[in-house]
Design an enzyme around this catalytic site. Structure first.
Site, PDB file in Angstrom:
ATOM      1  N   HIS A  59       0.852  -1.189   0.000  1.00  0.00           N
ATOM      2  CA  HIS A  59       0.000   0.000   0.000  1.00  0.00           C
ATOM      3  C   HIS A  59       0.885   1.235   0.000  1.00  0.00           C
ATOM      4  CE1 HIS A  59      -2.470  -3.279   1.538  1.00  0.00           C
ATOM      5  NE2 HIS A  59      -3.515  -2.607   1.092  1.00  0.00           N
ATOM      6  N   HIS A 112      -1.767  -1.282   7.024  1.00  0.00           N
ATOM      7  CA  HIS A 112      -1.530  -1.584   5.609  1.00  0.00           C
ATOM      8  C   HIS A 112      -0.410  -0.722   5.036  1.00  0.00           C
ATOM      9  CE1 HIS A 112      -4.692   1.523   5.868  1.00  0.00           C
ATOM     10  NE2 HIS A 112      -4.055   2.072   4.857  1.00  0.00           N
ATOM     11  N   PRO A 162      -5.963  -4.969  11.219  1.00  0.00           N
ATOM     12  CA  PRO A 162      -7.410  -4.805  11.431  1.00  0.00           C
ATOM     13  C   PRO A 162      -7.685  -3.358  11.856  1.00  0.00           C
ATOM     14  CG  PRO A 162      -6.593  -6.794  12.522  1.00  0.00           C
ATOM     15  CD  PRO A 162      -5.391  -6.006  12.104  1.00  0.00           C
ATOM     16  N   LEU A 163      -8.383  -2.616  11.044  1.00  0.00           N
ATOM     17  CA  LEU A 163      -8.482  -1.178  11.260  1.00  0.00           C
ATOM     18  C   LEU A 163      -9.216  -0.846  12.560  1.00  0.00           C
ATOM     19  CD1 LEU A 163      -9.156   0.006   7.610  1.00  0.00           C
ATOM     20  CD2 LEU A 163      -7.009   0.046   8.894  1.00  0.00           C
ATOM     21  N   ASP A 215      -8.859   7.108   7.781  1.00  0.00           N
ATOM     22  CA  ASP A 215     -10.321   7.113   7.855  1.00  0.00           C
ATOM     23  C   ASP A 215     -10.890   5.768   8.271  1.00  0.00           C
ATOM     24  OD1 ASP A 215     -11.322   9.825   6.870  1.00  0.00           O
ATOM     25  OD2 ASP A 215      -9.927   9.295   5.274  1.00  0.00           O
ATOM     26  N   GLY A 216     -10.296   4.677   7.777  1.00  0.00           N
ATOM     27  CA  GLY A 216     -10.811   3.357   8.115  1.00  0.00           C
ATOM     28  C   GLY A 216     -10.796   3.091   9.599  1.00  0.00           C
ATOM     29  N   ASN A 258      -6.746  12.107   4.378  1.00  0.00           N
ATOM     30  CA  ASN A 258      -6.471  12.270   2.950  1.00  0.00           C
ATOM     31  C   ASN A 258      -7.713  12.184   2.078  1.00  0.00           C
ATOM     32  OD1 ASN A 258      -7.023   9.462   2.724  1.00  0.00           O
ATOM     33  ND2 ASN A 258      -4.883   8.974   3.162  1.00  0.00           N
ATOM     34  N   HIS A 299      -4.158   4.256  -3.062  1.00  0.00           N
ATOM     35  CA  HIS A 299      -4.148   3.495  -1.813  1.00  0.00           C
ATOM     36  C   HIS A 299      -3.214   2.289  -1.880  1.00  0.00           C
ATOM     37  CE1 HIS A 299      -5.806   1.702   1.877  1.00  0.00           C
ATOM     38  NE2 HIS A 299      -5.817   0.561   1.210  1.00  0.00           N
ATOM     39  N   ARG A 354     -17.565 -18.900  38.895  1.00  0.00           N
ATOM     40  CA  ARG A 354     -17.314 -17.452  38.916  1.00  0.00           C
ATOM     41  C   ARG A 354     -17.095 -16.986  40.356  1.00  0.00           C
ATOM     42  NH1 ARG A 354     -22.702 -14.052  39.162  1.00  0.00           N
ATOM     43  NH2 ARG A 354     -24.169 -15.647  39.852  1.00  0.00           N
ATOM     44  N   GLU A 375     -17.081  -3.774  25.208  1.00  0.00           N
ATOM     45  CA  GLU A 375     -16.278  -5.000  25.148  1.00  0.00           C
ATOM     46  C   GLU A 375     -15.184  -4.937  24.089  1.00  0.00           C
ATOM     47  OE1 GLU A 375     -20.054  -6.601  27.098  1.00  0.00           O
ATOM     48  OE2 GLU A 375     -19.594  -5.172  25.482  1.00  0.00           O
ATOM     49  N   ASP A 413     -32.589 -15.659  31.335  1.00  0.00           N
ATOM     50  CA  ASP A 413     -32.275 -14.621  30.350  1.00  0.00           C
ATOM     51  C   ASP A 413     -32.462 -15.095  28.910  1.00  0.00           C
ATOM     52  OD1 ASP A 413     -31.761 -12.433  31.955  1.00  0.00           O
ATOM     53  OD2 ASP A 413     -29.659 -12.983  32.260  1.00  0.00           O
ATOM     54  N   HIS A 427     -28.633 -14.819  25.775  1.00  0.00           N
ATOM     55  CA  HIS A 427     -27.579 -14.788  26.779  1.00  0.00           C
ATOM     56  C   HIS A 427     -27.029 -16.178  27.108  1.00  0.00           C
ATOM     57  CE1 HIS A 427     -28.909 -10.707  27.181  1.00  0.00           C
ATOM     58  NE2 HIS A 427     -28.118 -10.462  28.220  1.00  0.00           N
TER      59      HIS A 427
END
Length: 709
Positions: A71, A111, A164-165, A204-205, A234, A310, A404, A461, A520, A524
């Site tokens: 790129h 990239h 991963p953007l 931007d991504g 850009n 790009h 738990r 999350e 739930d 869930h």
């Protein structure tokens, strides 16, 4: 310093302004501008930075052209930012790339990786030019996207795995939080050993991906003013010009979050220098967002400013573009003597800062020997051995208990034995039960301090997972984060990157683990989720069957060196396997699978189970003398045992095998010919009724066993 006449002639191109933007021609900020004029770049330095920017462009063009892949847009469009960061504003020492108080730089737009490799080479990191030439080739130090040092790659100066953007800018939030925590824990009135900044470059991504918004809110709320994000604005995305899919005012959005925002010409070296200097100096409780208006693919007139710039569409025009920006004709991977001399001086300046810090650190260490030992252990990620840890945690008792709840008791011991262990939750501490008593709460305001060991991520999350990875990349703390198991899909992308990057400092506490959640209902009640985690390479997934196995699960998560661990805990009470010694259960679980109930006659049946179904397996085989029950809380750990151990636990001579888990059945067929599981979604009803309806009982298991030939 010596520069080629071609490079000097290209300075005007490198520092020309961006046309067609509504931003102020030079520098705009909605905060105090007092430092603006004091930080202008002197003429010689400006020439050196401009020349370096063009030569970095040339390196990127040559490497991408040689690979016929990559790129080109970002390395060409953001070159002035790289020049200012590595040539002026960042503090680092390429001879000690893991120095704890270095500034961190994350290329969130991964990239554009040749941007980073080019600047690391120019800055003096041990990335030889031969590796720059081997961009994207097998076993090179310059993979397609930046990869955090691991068993696969060990490229110095790479602070995070990106691609991963949205992840990189969110990792930067985690690093900034970790730095604040380190400063609060280790700095003293007499000695300051942590005071660095976290930089990230994104496009931007990254800002269209929702995770960056989640993380930005957290950063502003907790006043992480050591964080500086540079936005390569850009106006281009891959498919179309950015205006086709976005029309927001991103500065107003970040200002509303609580960030300090800047709006500059990203090709104006003075403006970039001033903005970054001001952002570093202003400890006003606000993270900094610098919108750098740029031309994608700058210097390649055939594609610049368009979405074609790009990727590698500009490869046919490389030779012409290099000549236009001052690279001598016919030269490939060209770096002038003047640029090497300039960065040699930069290294000397940074080395002087490094040496001064080392003197401060030595004085701090002498004055604070106990704290120094704690810090050394944190940096080395040194913990007691698994054997030592399970020996120090008292027996958990015989009363039925949700894992738990067992986990809440155990995490107190873990925190005490591993001072650099911290934990957090996505607004579910009361349910996931991972709050560290007496650990304090992390952040700004209310009852929080930056030394607190409990992080409140809010209902975020995805950001939680990215922030946790940022903590791990920063290299000082171990961190766990909790949510309901069914919601782990919100952060699954971060789990994958943690496993890929071998982030053993990260673990996940995921509760309410099955249809046993009950009322739930199916939204869930995870059924596919545990198996979905098990198929992620290098992620250990522990689903313990009682409190003692939960001890082993926690201990394994903090002593494992190869990657992250997911701890899967029940909502409902489950019986303890009290017929077996508590220490034997811990030791067995630390091997991933073990004999939880041994046959009293010739072996003729093996029943495998995990989690809350272990009690059913033991109860169902109570009157079956030839039956062996194997508890397998962690398939991945079991698979790493020796062949002889696995044959001892699951002898090949016994082919009559059945497995039971309150989840999808597919993965269990590796070990058993028949599986009692749940291959459809659950229902809303009390948990015990749901379990019975789906056959998750000792009686049904016994019936299934009796039906086997």
């Amino acid at each position: 310093m010596k520069f080629s006449s071609f490079a000097l002639a290209a300075v005007a191109l490198a520092t020309s302004s961006v046309n067609g933007f509504s931003a102020p021609a030079r520098f705009g900020v909605r905060q105090n501008m007092a430092l603006s004029m004091a930080t202008a770049v002197d003429a010689d330095t400006k020439t050196a930075l401009a020349t370096a920017a063009n030569e970095a462009r040339g390196l990127a063009m040559d490497s991408i052209a040689a690979a016929h892949s990559g790129h080109m847009g970002l390395p060409l469009g953001a070159a002035e930012m790289g020049a200012v960061l590595f040539g002026s504003q960042m503090t680092y020492n390429p001879a000690d790339p893991t120095w704890m108080n270095r500034d961190r730089f994350i290329l969130s737009a991964g990239h554009g990786s040749m941007f980073l490799y080019s600047w690391l080479n120019l800055a003096g990191y041990d990335i030889p030019m031969d590796e720059i030439k081997r961009f994207r080739q097998h076993h090179s130090m310059t993979p397609g996207h930046p990869e955090f040092p691991s068993s696969e790659h060990n490229t110095p100066g790479i602070e995070a795995t990106t691609g991963p953007l949205g992840q990189g800018v969110s990792n930067a939030v985690g690093m900034a939080a970790s730095e604040k925590m380190a400063a609060a824990v280790y700095n003293t009135d007499d000695h300051k050993i942590f005071d660095h900044h976290i930089f990230a470059l994104a496009g931007d991504g990254c800002f269209q991906e929702g995770v960056s918004a989640e993380a930005a809110c957290f950063a502003a709320h907790e006043k992480l003013d050591n964080l500086i994000i540079l936005y390569d604005a850009n106006e281009v995305t891959l498919d179309k010009m950015a205006e086709y899919t976005q029309s927001e005012d991103i500065l107003k959005r970040y200002e509303a979050y609580g960030w300090e925002v800047f709006d500059i010409d990203g090709h104006d070296l003075d403006a970039v220098e001033e903005a970054i200097a001001l952002a570093k100096a202003n400890n006003n409780g606000k993270p900094k967002f610098i919108k750098c208006n740029t031309i994608i693919g700058k210097g390649m007139e055939e594609t610049e400013g368009t979405n074609a710039a790009h990727g590698e569409a500009g490869v046919p025009y490389v030779d012409k573009a290099k000549l236009n920006i001052g690279i001598p004709e016919g030269e490939k991977w060209y770096v002038s003597e003047g640029t090497r001399d300039f960065f040699s001086e930069v290294q000397k300046k940074n080395k002087a800062n490094y040496d001064e810090w080392q003197a401060t650190f030595a004085a701090w260490k002498k004055a604070n020997p106990a704290l120094a030992t704690q810090l050394e252990n944190a940096i080395a990620d040194k913990t007691p051995s698994a054997e030592e840890m399970i020996a120090k945690i008292p027996a958990m008792g015989d009363a039925a208990e949700a894992t738990r709840v067992s986990g809440f008791k155990i995490i107190q011991h873990i925190s005490a034995m591993v001072p650099h262990y911290v934990s957090g939750s996505a607004d579910l501490h009361g349910s996931t039960r991972n709050y560290i008593n007496d650990g304090g709460n992390f952040g700004s305001g209310f009852d929080k301090t930056y030394a607190g060991k409990n992080l409140y991520f809010g209902i975020r999350e995805h950001a939680m997972g990215s922030i946790m990875n940022g903590f791990a990349y920063h290299g000082l703390f171990k961190i766990s984060g909790s949510t309901f198991l069914v919601f782990v899909d919100y952060l699954r992308a971060t789990c994958r990157v943690a496993a890929l990057s071998e982030l053993n400092r990260v673990s996940y506490i995921l509760t309410h683990d099955s249809i046993g959640v009950g009322e739930d209902g199916p939204t869930h009640q995870p059924v596919e989720t545990v198996s979905g985690l098990r198929v992620i390479p290098n992620l250990d997934v522990f689903r313990p069957g009682d409190a003692e196995e939960t001890v082993a699960a926690f201990v394994s998560s903090v002593t494992r060196q190869e990657g992250p661990t997911a701890l899967i805990f029940s909502r409902q009470n489950i019986a303890q396997n009290s017929g077996m010694d508590y220490m034997a259960r811990r030791e067995g679980a630390l091997k991933g699978g073990y004999i939880a109930k041994k046959e009293s006659a010739d072996l003729d049946l093996i029943v495998l189970a995990t989690g809350s179904e272990l009690e059913h397996a033991i109860a169902a085989t109570k009157d079956m003398p030839g039956a062996r029950v194997v508890s397998m809380p962690c398939m991945e750990l079991y698979e790493r045992q020796s062949d002889s151990y696995k044959e001892e636990i699951l002898p090949s001579s016994c082919t009559k095998r059945i497995a039971m888990e309150a989840g999808v059945t597919g993965l269990w067929y590796k070990y058993a010919s028949k599986v009692v599981g749940v291959d459809k979604f659950g229902m809303s009803a009390p948990g015990d009724i749901v379990m019975k309806e789906f056959g998750m009982t000792a009686d049904n298991l016994k019936k299934e066993i009796e039906s086997m030939a």
